[in-house]
Design an enzyme around this catalytic site. Structure first.
Site, PDB file in Angstrom:
ATOM      1  N   GLY A  20       0.770  -1.237   0.000  1.00  0.00           N
ATOM      2  CA  GLY A  20       0.000   0.000   0.000  1.00  0.00           C
ATOM      3  C   GLY A  20       0.800   1.286   0.000  1.00  0.00           C
ATOM      4  O   GLY A  20       0.289   2.338   0.401  1.00  0.00           O
ATOM      5  N   SER A  21       2.053   1.252  -0.456  1.00  0.00           N
ATOM      6  CA  SER A  21       2.816   2.510  -0.440  1.00  0.00           C
ATOM      7  C   SER A  21       2.291   3.483  -1.505  1.00  0.00           C
ATOM      8  O   SER A  21       2.346   4.702  -1.307  1.00  0.00           O
ATOM      9  CB  SER A  21       4.312   2.243  -0.630  1.00  0.00           C
ATOM     10  OG  SER A  21       4.611   1.861  -1.948  1.00  0.00           O
ATOM     11  N   ASN A  22       1.783   2.971  -2.606  1.00  0.00           N
ATOM     12  CA  ASN A  22       1.196   3.885  -3.596  1.00  0.00           C
ATOM     13  C   ASN A  22      -0.093   4.513  -3.071  1.00  0.00           C
ATOM     14  O   ASN A  22      -0.355   5.690  -3.314  1.00  0.00           O
ATOM     15  CB  ASN A  22       0.946   3.160  -4.928  1.00  0.00           C
ATOM     16  CG  ASN A  22       2.180   3.167  -5.796  1.00  0.00           C
ATOM     17  OD1 ASN A  22       2.593   4.213  -6.299  1.00  0.00           O
ATOM     18  ND2 ASN A  22       2.809   2.015  -5.947  1.00  0.00           N
ATOM     19  N   MET A  98      -2.836  -7.381  -7.848  1.00  0.00           N
ATOM     20  CA  MET A  98      -2.142  -8.398  -8.633  1.00  0.00           C
ATOM     21  C   MET A  98      -3.091  -9.335  -9.365  1.00  0.00           C
ATOM     22  O   MET A  98      -2.879 -10.542  -9.399  1.00  0.00           O
ATOM     23  CB  MET A  98      -1.179  -9.182  -7.730  1.00  0.00           C
ATOM     24  CG  MET A  98      -0.055  -8.322  -7.205  1.00  0.00           C
ATOM     25  SD  MET A  98       0.811  -7.450  -8.538  1.00  0.00           S
ATOM     26  CE  MET A  98       2.157  -6.691  -7.670  1.00  0.00           C
ATOM     27  N   ARG A  99      -4.151  -8.775  -9.940  1.00  0.00           N
ATOM     28  CA  ARG A  99      -5.095  -9.580 -10.728  1.00  0.00           C
ATOM     29  C   ARG A  99      -5.508  -8.808 -11.965  1.00  0.00           C
ATOM     30  O   ARG A  99      -5.437  -7.577 -11.984  1.00  0.00           O
ATOM     31  CB  ARG A  99      -6.391  -9.810  -9.938  1.00  0.00           C
ATOM     32  CG  ARG A  99      -6.243 -10.728  -8.821  1.00  0.00           C
ATOM     33  CD  ARG A  99      -7.520 -10.801  -7.991  1.00  0.00           C
ATOM     34  NE  ARG A  99      -7.212 -11.596  -6.826  1.00  0.00           N
ATOM     35  CZ  ARG A  99      -7.197 -12.913  -6.827  1.00  0.00           C
ATOM     36  NH1 ARG A  99      -7.554 -13.581  -7.893  1.00  0.00           N
ATOM     37  NH2 ARG A  99      -6.849 -13.580  -5.745  1.00  0.00           N
ATOM     38  N   ASN A 115      -4.053   2.191 -13.424  1.00  0.00           N
ATOM     39  CA  ASN A 115      -3.117   1.251 -12.816  1.00  0.00           C
ATOM     40  C   ASN A 115      -1.726   1.862 -12.832  1.00  0.00           C
ATOM     41  O   ASN A 115      -1.412   2.677 -13.700  1.00  0.00           O
ATOM     42  CB  ASN A 115      -3.119  -0.051 -13.634  1.00  0.00           C
ATOM     43  CG  ASN A 115      -2.173  -1.098 -13.079  1.00  0.00           C
ATOM     44  OD1 ASN A 115      -2.101  -1.298 -11.867  1.00  0.00           O
ATOM     45  ND2 ASN A 115      -1.437  -1.760 -13.947  1.00  0.00           N
ATOM     46  N   HIS A 117       2.249   0.617 -13.071  1.00  0.00           N
ATOM     47  CA  HIS A 117       3.040  -0.562 -13.412  1.00  0.00           C
ATOM     48  C   HIS A 117       4.523  -0.205 -13.334  1.00  0.00           C
ATOM     49  O   HIS A 117       4.943   0.839 -13.848  1.00  0.00           O
ATOM     50  CB  HIS A 117       2.678  -1.041 -14.819  1.00  0.00           C
ATOM     51  CG  HIS A 117       3.395  -2.301 -15.200  1.00  0.00           C
ATOM     52  ND1 HIS A 117       3.058  -3.529 -14.678  1.00  0.00           N
ATOM     53  CD2 HIS A 117       4.461  -2.523 -16.021  1.00  0.00           C
ATOM     54  CE1 HIS A 117       3.875  -4.449 -15.171  1.00  0.00           C
ATOM     55  NE2 HIS A 117       4.741  -3.872 -15.984  1.00  0.00           N
TER      56      HIS A 117
HETATM   57  C1  GAR Z   1       4.310  -1.327  -7.077  1.00  0.00           C
HETATM   58  O1  GAR Z   1       5.661  -1.386  -7.449  1.00  0.00           O
HETATM   59  C2  GAR Z   1       3.416  -1.388  -8.292  1.00  0.00           C
HETATM   60  O2  GAR Z   1       3.943  -0.717  -9.400  1.00  0.00           O
HETATM   61  C3  GAR Z   1       3.377  -2.868  -8.543  1.00  0.00           C
HETATM   62  O3  GAR Z   1       3.275  -3.446  -7.270  1.00  0.00           O
HETATM   63  C4  GAR Z   1       3.904  -2.582  -6.307  1.00  0.00           C
HETATM   64  C5  GAR Z   1       2.909  -2.291  -5.219  1.00  0.00           C
HETATM   65  O4  GAR Z   1       3.505  -1.600  -4.181  1.00  0.00           O
HETATM   66  N1  GAR Z   1       2.262  -3.223  -9.345  1.00  0.00           N
HETATM   67  C6  GAR Z   1       2.291  -4.193 -10.245  1.00  0.00           C
HETATM   68  O5  GAR Z   1       3.271  -4.882 -10.453  1.00  0.00           O
HETATM   69  C7  GAR Z   1       0.996  -4.396 -10.998  1.00  0.00           C
HETATM   70  N2  GAR Z   1       1.147  -5.376 -12.002  1.00  0.00           N
HETATM   71  P1  GAR Z   1       2.632  -0.865  -3.078  1.00  0.00           P
HETATM   72  O6  GAR Z   1       1.628  -1.922  -2.557  1.00  0.00           O
HETATM   73  O7  GAR Z   1       3.595  -0.466  -2.034  1.00  0.00           O
HETATM   74  O8  GAR Z   1       1.932   0.304  -3.707  1.00  0.00           O
END
Ligand code: GAR
Length: 211
Positions: A20-22, A98-99, A115, A117
């Site tokens: 959840g950092s984003n 992740m789906r 999204n 990526h």
């Molecule tokens: C992030 O690096 C995001 O770009 C990636 O998962 C991580 C989630 O981090 N997303 C994917 O790979 C989507 N296919 P977070 O939970 O700290 O935000």
């Protein structure tokens, strides 16, 4: 060319599977007043996802909806759609979800599922994007915020940021360098929605000048 949205306060829903950092970066931008938005609901498909705890700490409604509790993917996603709708969510931000997202979900929020990526799309779609970049030997990688369509990481690109790949990088160090940029561009992409500056033509997103 189609304008995606007119300017105004944006009600956001977060769909996430993990850390959840984003989500936090978006919530911080809202708290600072950098975007005129409100996070109405966080949904995670994973019971132990840190994002749920982080949401609760910020007094944001959270919900865990597990696909394995449903007969099929359609019923699972219908529950997500209904939950976001009843929370008056206009835009769903996938933040480490992740789906793949199904048709009905996409059609319920046209051009309004985004999204992030961890690669410069269209390179390195799917899982382990940072590992894919290292294996391909690219000198630069980065991250992409895009609208979600039926494909995997194929939708119209809104913003990207570039980072160098160092010769000593491993997956973790590259992922961290990319993540720092993710935290800068995701909320900026949402701000473009708030400001009504996004137009779409086919795969291309046009960003109008700030008025
Ligand atoms: C992030 O690096 C995001 O770009 C990636 O998962 C991580 C989630 O981090 N997303 C994917 O790979 C989507 N296919 P977070 O939970 O700290 O935000």
């Amino acid at each position: 060319m189609m304008r995606v949205r007119t300017p105004g306060q944006l009600n956001v829903g977060i769909l996430a599977s993990g850390r959840g950092s984003n989500f936090e970066a978006i919530a911080d931008a809202i708290e600072r007043g950098d975007i005129s938005a409100e996070i109405k609901l966080i949904i995670s498909d994973k019971e132990n996802a840190l994002v749920l705890k982080k949401g609760e700490e910020r007094k944001i409604p959270v919900l865990c909806v597990k696909p394995e509790d449903f007969a099929d993917a359609d019923t699972y996603e219908r529950t997500l759609i209904e939950a976001f709708r009843s929370a008056e969510v206009e835009l769903v931000a996938l933040a480490g979800y992740m789906r793949l997202v199904g048709d009905e979900f996409i059609n319920s929020f046209p051009y309004r599922i985004v999204n992030i990526h961890p690669a410069l799309l269209p390179s390195f779609r799917g899982l382990h994007a940072q590992r894919q970049a290292l294996e391909a030997g690219v000198r630069f990688s980065g991250c992409t915020v895009h609208m979600v369509d039926q494909g995997m990481d194929t939708g119209p690109i809104i913003l990207q940021a570039v980072v160098p790949v160092d010769k000593d990088d491993d997956e973790e160090s590259l992922a961290n360098r990319i993540l720092a940029e993710e935290h800068k561009i995701y909320w900026r992409a949402l701000r473009l929605y708030c400001e009504g500056r996004l137009y779409v033509e086919g795969k291309r997103v046009l960003i109008s000048e700030k008025v």
